[in-house]
Design a protein around this motif. Structure first.
Motif, PDB file in Angstrom:
ATOM      1  N   THR A  84       0.798   4.133  -2.707  1.00 11.39           N
ATOM      2  CA  THR A  84       0.384   5.452  -2.246  1.00 11.39           C
ATOM      3  C   THR A  84       1.472   6.488  -2.501  1.00 11.39           C
ATOM      4  O   THR A  84       1.184   7.633  -2.881  1.00 11.39           O
ATOM      5  CB  THR A  84       0.035   5.419  -0.750  1.00 11.39           C
ATOM      6  OG1 THR A  84      -1.029   4.484  -0.532  1.00 11.39           O
ATOM      7  CG2 THR A  84      -0.400   6.781  -0.250  1.00 11.39           C
TER       8      THR A  84
ATOM      9  N   LYS B 188       0.836  -1.203   0.000  1.00  8.27           N
ATOM     10  CA  LYS B 188       0.000   0.000   0.000  1.00  8.27           C
ATOM     11  C   LYS B 188       0.867   1.247   0.000  1.00  8.27           C
ATOM     12  O   LYS B 188       0.608   2.207  -0.749  1.00  8.27           O
ATOM     13  CB  LYS B 188      -0.927   0.010   1.214  1.00  8.27           C
ATOM     14  CG  LYS B 188      -1.793   1.279   1.260  1.00  8.27           C
ATOM     15  CD  LYS B 188      -2.517   1.451   2.573  1.00  8.27           C
ATOM     16  CE  LYS B 188      -3.287   2.769   2.579  1.00  8.27           C
ATOM     17  NZ  LYS B 188      -3.981   3.011   3.852  1.00  8.27           N
TER      18      LYS B 188
ATOM     19  N   LEU C 296      -4.830  -2.724   2.356  1.00  5.20           N
ATOM     20  CA  LEU C 296      -4.425  -2.113   1.085  1.00  5.20           C
ATOM     21  C   LEU C 296      -5.115  -0.771   0.839  1.00  5.20           C
ATOM     22  O   LEU C 296      -4.731  -0.041  -0.076  1.00  5.20           O
ATOM     23  CB  LEU C 296      -4.729  -3.062  -0.072  1.00  5.20           C
ATOM     24  CG  LEU C 296      -3.841  -4.310  -0.180  1.00  5.20           C
ATOM     25  CD1 LEU C 296      -4.416  -5.281  -1.212  1.00  5.20           C
ATOM     26  CD2 LEU C 296      -2.409  -3.928  -0.546  1.00  5.20           C
ATOM     27  N   GLY C 297      -6.128  -0.457   1.632  1.00  2.89           N
ATOM     28  CA  GLY C 297      -6.832   0.808   1.480  1.00  2.89           C
ATOM     29  C   GLY C 297      -8.132   0.704   0.716  1.00  2.89           C
ATOM     30  O   GLY C 297      -8.800   1.718   0.483  1.00  2.89           O
TER      31      GLY C 297
END
Length: 349
Positions: free
Chosen positions: A161, A157, A194-195
């Motif tokens: 990001t 992630k 992972l969001g």
């Protein structure tokens, strides 16, 4: 989309404007797609357009040689995308998932031939051996999923990001009827780390299973979004939606049209609050052969739907899914960038 004449007029006007722009590009740059500077989206993370988040499912890059998480990130960046539905393999392999002993390309090639009766006797035997290996591998993976930690998913992630890419959905093959409860729990936990706010899978056609998935998703504050192909109808998801507020739609607009449905705009307006994400491809309707086409060449009302989302301020993401045949002088990354540019023109028009 019951007014087909209106759809045709909108498409003709949009394609005429796009063709005029493309002509200008050709005149000013003979390579058209040979250089990254041709499209404004190429190598730029700016795919949220007039409030509509255009992303892609990383399945679109399945024919690229390197399927690692790092390579997948670069494909996304090079296509100009800043939000994705992430397939399971890149993330799970990054996290240490045991390697599959079966070459997936060979297997899926044999699967296609098997459906058409095109396998020789030796190939049939080889195909059966592959299926046996896959079944054994499935059990090994289930054991791995039940014990693996979330540290590598946190690293992934951060890697994405840091490059400006948001993972809004995760699609590991961990949510089927044959998967264990431990695998389902793992998949939901990994997605959250992972969001993502939802996971995706094919609607299983098993009411008890969709009920269970809704209950398990609720425990993690996640949603489960169900995908369909040409069997999609306006009522396709109704049972699952009634079972849990955490059961949602992963509408595939192209497959919906190829299934003979003509009410895409009405469906979206009536169910927009239950759509977690939408797959976008252009397919012909049954009368025209159902083929996957490059954007603007099929019967899917892409322009009308995107403009509806823009005007109504619908916030669920749209996932470009590349399924048409890639031209010999191109590659999946360039084609996804072309699809993104088509969406950009629709949303800026």
């Amino acid at each position: 989309m019951k007014d087909n004449s209106k759809h045709a007029r909108t498409r003709r006007k949009f394609l005429k404007n796009s063709a005029a722009l493309a002509t200008g590009i050709v005149l000013s740059e003979p390579l058209v797609f040979g250089a990254p500077s041709i499209l404004s989206s190429y190598n730029q993370n700016d795919s949220k357009i007039n409030g509509v988040q255009i992303g892609c499912i990383t399945y679109s890059f399945r024919d690229m040689t390197d399927q690692s998480a790092e390579a997948t990130l670069q494909y996304v960046l090079d296509a100009g995308i800043n939000a994705i539905e992430l397939m399971g393999d890149p993330a799970e392999h990054f996290a240490g998932k045991p390697k599959n002993p079966v070459d997936r390309r060979v297997f899926y090639g044999m699967m296609r031939k098997s459906k058409s009766g095109g396998l020789t006797q030796n190939q049939i035997k080889e195909f059966e051996e592959m299926k046996s290996q896959l079944e054994n591998h499935r059990k090994v993976v289930a054991d791995w999923r039940s014990t693996v930690g979330m540290g590598k998913f946190e690293q992934l992630k951060k890697m994405y990001t840091d490059k400006g890419v948001h993972i809004y959905a995760f699609k590991p093959n961990a949510f089927g009827v044959k998967n264990t409860d431990a695998e389902i729990d793992y998949g939901l936990r990994a997605a959250k780390v992972l969001g993502a706010d939802h996971v995706t899978l094919e609607l299983p056609g098993n009411d008890a299973h969709t009920r269970k998935l809704g209950i398990m998703a609720a425990k993690h504050g996640m949603n489960v979004a169900y995908h369909g192909h040409t069997q999609q109808t306006p009522t396709f998801w109704d049972t699952a939606l009634k079972q849990s507020e955490h059961n949602m739609l992963n509408l595939d607009l192209g497959h919906y049209i190829a299934g003979g449905n003509t009410d895409a705009l009405e469906l979206i307006q009536s169910k927009h609050e239950r759509i977690s994400s939408m797959h976008l491809k252009d397919r012909k309707n049954p009368e025209n052969g159902q083929a996957n086409m490059s954007f603007g060449k099929g019967d899917t009302p892409i322009v009308e739907v995107l403009q509806l989302m823009r005007d109504k301020k619908y916030t669920y993401p749209v996932s470009i899914e590349l399924e048409y045949e890639v031209p010999q002088d191109s590659n999946p990354v360039k084609e996804v960038a072309k699809c993104l540019e088509y969406c950009r023109k629709a949303l800026e028009g």
